[in-house]
Write a protein that holds these residues in place. Sequence first.
Motif, PDB file in Angstrom:
ATOM      1  N   UNK A 245       0.518  -1.246   0.004  1.00 49.00           N
ATOM      2  CA  UNK A 245       0.042   0.077   0.064  1.00 49.00           C
ATOM      3  C   UNK A 245       0.908   1.122  -0.028  1.00 49.00           C
ATOM      4  N   UNK A 246       2.231   1.338   0.080  1.00 50.52           N
ATOM      5  CA  UNK A 246       3.020   2.378   0.112  1.00 50.52           C
ATOM      6  C   UNK A 246       3.560   2.643  -1.469  1.00 50.52           C
ATOM      7  N   UNK A 247       3.079   1.632  -2.190  1.00 52.33           N
ATOM      8  CA  UNK A 247       3.451   2.082  -3.704  1.00 52.33           C
ATOM      9  C   UNK A 247       2.732   3.244  -4.086  1.00 52.33           C
ATOM     10  N   UNK A 248       2.844   4.154  -5.095  1.00 50.81           N
ATOM     11  CA  UNK A 248       2.099   5.203  -5.603  1.00 50.81           C
ATOM     12  C   UNK A 248       1.085   4.545  -6.071  1.00 50.81           C
ATOM     13  N   UNK A 250      -1.815   3.656  -8.717  1.00 51.47           N
ATOM     14  CA  UNK A 250      -1.814   3.463 -10.294  1.00 51.47           C
ATOM     15  C   UNK A 250      -3.160   3.410 -10.712  1.00 51.47           C
ATOM     16  N   UNK A 251      -3.714   3.233 -11.836  1.00 55.08           N
ATOM     17  CA  UNK A 251      -4.896   2.944 -12.099  1.00 55.08           C
ATOM     18  C   UNK A 251      -5.170   1.461 -11.981  1.00 55.08           C
ATOM     19  N   UNK A 252      -4.277   0.515 -11.885  1.00 55.42           N
ATOM     20  CA  UNK A 252      -4.459  -0.978 -11.645  1.00 55.42           C
ATOM     21  C   UNK A 252      -4.468  -1.324 -10.074  1.00 55.42           C
ATOM     22  N   UNK A 253      -4.098  -0.141  -9.104  1.00 58.81           N
ATOM     23  CA  UNK A 253      -4.122  -0.299  -7.740  1.00 58.81           C
ATOM     24  C   UNK A 253      -5.540  -0.838  -7.375  1.00 58.81           C
ATOM     25  N   UNK A 254      -5.481  -1.803  -6.435  1.00 56.80           N
ATOM     26  CA  UNK A 254      -6.832  -2.423  -5.950  1.00 56.80           C
ATOM     27  C   UNK A 254      -7.855  -1.114  -5.392  1.00 56.80           C
TER      28      UNK A 254
END
Length: 355
Positions: A245-248, A250-254
């Motif tokens: 969840x620390x990742x930026x 993105x459109x495909x982030x759940x």
Amino acid sequence: MGLNAAVVSLLLALACWLQGCSVSDTPSSPDTVGDAGESRRGSFLVIGDWGWDPNAHGNIKSTHCQQLVADVMHEQMEKLGDVQFIVNVGDSFYPDGVRNKSDPQWDEKWRQIYSPLVRSVPWYSVYGNHDLHADPCACSEDADACAQVNADITNLDYFYMPDTSFYQVLPELDTEVIILDTNYLMWLNMTCPHTPCPELCSANLKKRAFKAFELFQERIARSTARNWVVASHYPTDYFPGAWNTSEPIKPWTPSWVRMGASEWPSGFPEFLSAISNASRSSITYFGGHRHNVDQRTVFNTTPHSNWLSGGGGGWSTDGEEQGFVLGEILDGGQVRTSAIIVNFTDCLQAVDVVV
Ligand SMILES: *[C@@H]1O[C@H](CO)[C@@H](O)[C@H](O)[C@H]1NC(C)=O
Ligand SMILES: *[C@@H]1O[C@H](CO)[C@@H](O)[C@H](O)[C@H]1NC(C)=O
Ligand SMILES: *[C@@H]1O[C@H](CO)[C@@H](O)[C@H](O)[C@H]1NC(C)=O
Ligand SMILES: *[C@@H]1O[C@H](CO)[C@@H](O)[C@H](O)[C@H]1NC(C)=O
Ligand SMILES: *[C@@H]1O[C@H](CO)[C@@H](O)[C@H](O)[C@H]1NC(C)=O
């Protein structure tokens, strides 16, 4: 199937037989015993993301990779002799799903691709995001309005899906199948904006996700089956505890990453621990959405097992491991799984007529 396609299928079948199609052990014949000497009670196949739209691929009217996977499923079912059901993790009809029970896509993209043998067992199915775009399911609160919902397990003209999430107890296999609609939590804003009713769709999917985890919690509390076969459209790495969840964003982030925890159903954050529970005999989980078949890219649920099973030969076939998963239900409360992967070069070969 044209003559060319028939000849190629025959050659492929031969190549498969000579070289082996499986990345792991070649499946045993019906009465063969397992590694620890247990006999097999029955088997099942898992497929996902097989939806292919010939009209969206220029003038190539080929369904080649989907057909190749379908043909290898047929061969495996003949060889195994005891396949009891198929688990279909969704994105069955590209790009927008079916509109009703008489939509010609049922014939063109399903019945004419998978042999009568492959369709002679129930297909326990779940909606993938693409399936929802044009299906009245997205805009109706009533699951009976959903074009894929069919509660009659003996009606093999459609998938078996008594509701958007459901469970099925199979006493003779000591197995319970649990199917969960998690589209709200995973892919909300990539799904509902494609429907005629974005807000209503969002509300409907939310209710369904809450019902899904209520069902899951109820079944894990009550089920006495030694084997659980659990599936949704999304693989384990999309769930809380696996996704970083620390990742930026993105459109495909759940979607759940963007929601407050208060919008998550109870049981959702604990899902991965529940399917990794060492005090249970056997839990296998299957999700698709990404177009490949592997265990390399998913979250580890040891001592149990889970698969990415979205390589059904459909849209874009962007993973090199196209195929399906075989599950063998052994006596003694264990399910042995292996991937059956088709030749990727052959998979991409368009052999049908170009019109
Ligand atoms: C079912 O869907 C198909 C495809 O969109 C459409 O052509 C047909 O008219 C629909 N049939 C009914 C009964 O609504
Ligand atoms: C999660 O993502 C952040 C930001 O990209 C990164 O710094 C961190 O190392 C990642 N954590 C794990 C466990 O991969
Ligand atoms: C979905 O889109 C709406 C409208 O753009 C936005 O308000 C909401 O935060 C988004 N939700 C998620 C989970 O991405
Ligand atoms: C694991 O299973 C046991 C026995 O069913 C149960 O009591 C326990 O709550 C489960 N733990 C998790 C994390 O689900
Ligand atoms: C896959 O098929 C191609 C073309 O038909 C062939 O050249 C290649 O050797 C095959 N690969 C394997 C691993 O069998």
